[in-house]
Design an enzyme around this catalytic site. Sequence first.
Site, mmCIF file in Angstrom:
data_model
loop_
_atom_site.group_PDB
_atom_site.id
_atom_site.type_symbol
_atom_site.label_atom_id
_atom_site.label_comp_id
_atom_site.label_asym_id
_atom_site.label_seq_id
_atom_site.Cartn_x
_atom_site.Cartn_y
_atom_site.Cartn_z
ATOM 1 N N ARG A 18 -34.859 -38.874 -92.392
ATOM 2 C CA ARG A 18 -35.066 -39.201 -90.977
ATOM 3 C C ARG A 18 -36.531 -39.062 -90.585
ATOM 4 O O ARG A 18 -37.085 -39.916 -89.908
ATOM 5 C CB ARG A 18 -34.179 -38.336 -90.083
ATOM 6 C CG ARG A 18 -32.705 -38.661 -90.261
ATOM 7 C CD ARG A 18 -31.813 -37.813 -89.380
ATOM 8 N NE ARG A 18 -32.094 -36.395 -89.559
ATOM 9 C CZ ARG A 18 -32.070 -35.495 -88.584
ATOM 10 N NH1 ARG A 18 -31.770 -35.854 -87.362
ATOM 11 N NH2 ARG A 18 -32.309 -34.228 -88.831
ATOM 12 N N ASN A 36 -28.142 -38.785 -88.858
ATOM 13 C CA ASN A 36 -27.225 -38.527 -89.960
ATOM 14 C C ASN A 36 -25.796 -38.743 -89.472
ATOM 15 O O ASN A 36 -25.458 -38.373 -88.350
ATOM 16 C CB ASN A 36 -27.358 -37.090 -90.456
ATOM 17 C CG ASN A 36 -28.656 -36.841 -91.175
ATOM 18 O OD1 ASN A 36 -29.263 -37.758 -91.709
ATOM 19 N ND2 ASN A 36 -29.098 -35.605 -91.188
#
Length: 89
Positions: A18, A36
């Site tokens: 990320r 996620n």
Amino acid sequence: MRRVRAVISGDVQGVGFRYSARERARRLGVAGWVRNLPDGSVEAEVEGEAGAVERMLAWLDRGPSGARVASVAVTETPVLHAAEFTIER
């Protein structure tokens, strides 16, 4: 302007995916978000000029060092407004 949603599967959580995606997006000048998912995949939405979005999708397909991307499923979504790039937990 192009906006796509991508679901990245494989061994992608826990490798800074990320954070790396956010940094890559800033360098490419695209907006969007990354989060996620409970099944271990990562979902991203990317918006920007078509060429920059294509380069971001190519990066998502490779992933950062340490990630093992199995597949990237891409869906076009309508562009309603410009967004900033964010990271969601």
